[in-house]
Enzyme design. Structure first.
Site, short mmCIF file in Angstrom:
data_model
loop_
_atom_site.label_atom_id
_atom_site.label_comp_id
_atom_site.label_asym_id
_atom_site.label_seq_id
_atom_site.Cartn_x
_atom_site.Cartn_y
_atom_site.Cartn_z
N TYR A 47 -18.16 18.94 7.28
CA TYR A 47 -17.97 19.79 8.50
C TYR A 47 -18.77 19.78 9.36
CZ TYR A 47 -12.78 21.69 8.04
OH TYR A 47 -11.52 21.08 8.52
N GLU A 49 -17.75 21.52 12.65
CA GLU A 49 -17.08 22.25 13.50
C GLU A 49 -18.00 22.82 14.84
OE1 GLU A 49 -12.89 24.19 12.62
OE2 GLU A 49 -14.87 25.38 11.03
N ASP A 193 -7.18 8.30 33.02
CA ASP A 193 -6.76 7.44 31.89
C ASP A 193 -7.66 6.43 32.32
OD1 ASP A 193 -6.56 6.70 29.04
OD2 ASP A 193 -4.16 7.99 29.69
N THR A 219 -9.05 5.74 25.11
CA THR A 219 -9.54 5.73 23.68
C THR A 219 -10.96 5.31 23.48
OG1 THR A 219 -8.45 4.17 24.31
CG2 THR A 219 -6.77 5.13 23.36
N LYS A 222 -8.70 -0.01 22.22
CA LYS A 222 -7.85 -0.57 23.04
C LYS A 222 -9.16 -1.93 23.42
CE LYS A 222 -4.64 2.18 23.69
NZ LYS A 222 -3.54 3.24 24.45
N ARG A 228 -11.00 3.50 15.91
CA ARG A 228 -10.24 4.12 16.87
C ARG A 228 -10.03 5.90 16.79
NH1 ARG A 228 -4.82 3.16 17.10
NH2 ARG A 228 -5.01 1.46 16.26
#
Ligand SMILES: *Cc1c(COP(=O)(O)O)cnc(C)c1O
Length: 305
Positions: A47, A49, A193, A219, A222, A228
């Site tokens: 974890y 954060e 984008d 992303t 692609k 991903r």
């Protein structure tokens, strides 16, 4: 395999399908082994954060280094002031960018979904179209191109807080400078984008929006051909706003395994082999008319095998 034969069989069947099918899907690609290894690693156990040096959990020394590496590589690859490598996906990157730049009820202008835009650019099925007032521009019916005069006219009429350029299904060159000009004229932020273009931009074979846009979202799976996930780049002056909008604004703990896989992705995208195959994607006249992303996927598949 022994722990879960049922799942093992299903994954094996999907692997056979991927090997035996020519998949002409523009948004897909084939992740290299280093990316798969990072994404399937023990980093998923941690974890973290927060951001490097400012975590809500102990034991993040190595995670910090990995995230710093991913950030540095992203910044270098795209010559950006600031990078946030935590967005879980492209849609999450857009949600965070919008959250950083707008209040609920503000106006966002994006290309209509049916004309090649993306779900997350203000459609009614998506939070972006319910939190914000969405105005859509359309392709010119004669040319099939984005007409900047139409965009400017709509922008003067609606005074959007954010204008989005860069889309899902537009295999032409985006006039980033033209969009910058319109955004300046109406006092809007420009969000570029580059989800479908990132690999070509990284390789230098397609114009980069980074010098023109306030915020660039993407992303990483692609044309960039890797893990991903999502990515936000921005001007230094917006860095704190973007970081706060990603975490805690829109997400909880970072996916450390994905961040490591993004670091591997940015590393590979800076290598000569990647530049060469990207150049092939845009240069080969035999493929004129084929969406660049389809070809990028094909080329990367050839490379992997
Ligand atoms: C694919 C795409 C996205 C969303 O990416 P996900 O990772 O599927 O959330 C965002 N914007 C554009 C333009 C896209 O093509």
């Amino acid at each position: 395999m022994d722990a879960d034969p049922q799942l093992h069989t299903l994954v094996s069947e999907e692997m056979s399908r991927q090997r035996q099918t020519l998949e002409m899907i523009a948004s897909e690609n084939f992740a290299p082994v280093s990316v798969l290894q990072a994404q399937g690693s023990i980093l998923t156990n941690k974890y973290s954060e927060g951001y490097p040096g400012r975590r809500y959990y102990g034991g993040c020394a190595h995670i910090d280094e990995i995230e710093r590496l991913a950030i540095d590589r992203a910044r270098k690859l795209f010559s950006a002031d600031h990078a946030n490598v935590q967005p879980h996906s492209g849609a999450q990157a857009n949600a965070a960018a919008f959250g950083a730049l707008m209040k609920p009820g503000d106006t966002v202008m994006g290309l209509a979904l049916s004309h090649g835009g993306h779900l997350s650019h203000g459609t009614t099925m998506n939070a972006s179209g319910t939190f914000y007032k969405a105005v859509r521009y359309h392709l010119d019916s004669d040319t099939g191109l984005v007409n900047l005069e139409t965009v400017a006219r709509l922008a003067r009429q609606h005074r959007p807080r954010v204008i989005v350029a860069g889309w899902t299904a537009y295999p032409r060159t985006v006039d980033w400078a033209g969009f910058r000009h319109t955004a300046d004229e109406v006092g809007a932020f420009l969000v570029a984008d580059m989800a479908h273009l990132a690999g070509l931009i990284a390789a230098g074979v397609y114009p980069s929006p980074v010098p023109y846009a306030d915020v660039v979202t993407s992303t990483t799976h692609k044309t960039l051909g890797g893990a991903r996930g999502g990515l936000v780049l921005c001007r230094g002056s917006l860095a704190d706003r973007i970081d706060a909008a990603v975490f805690p604004g829109h997400q909880g703990g970072a996916l450390n395994q994905s961040i490591a896989a993004k670091a591997a992705t940015f590393h590979l995208a800076g290598r000569p082999g990647f530049v060469g195959s990207s150049r092939f994607v845009v240069n080969d006249p035999a493929v004129a008319g084929i969406h660049a992303t389809v070809l990028a996927a094909l080329v990367s598949r050839i490379r992997v095998r």
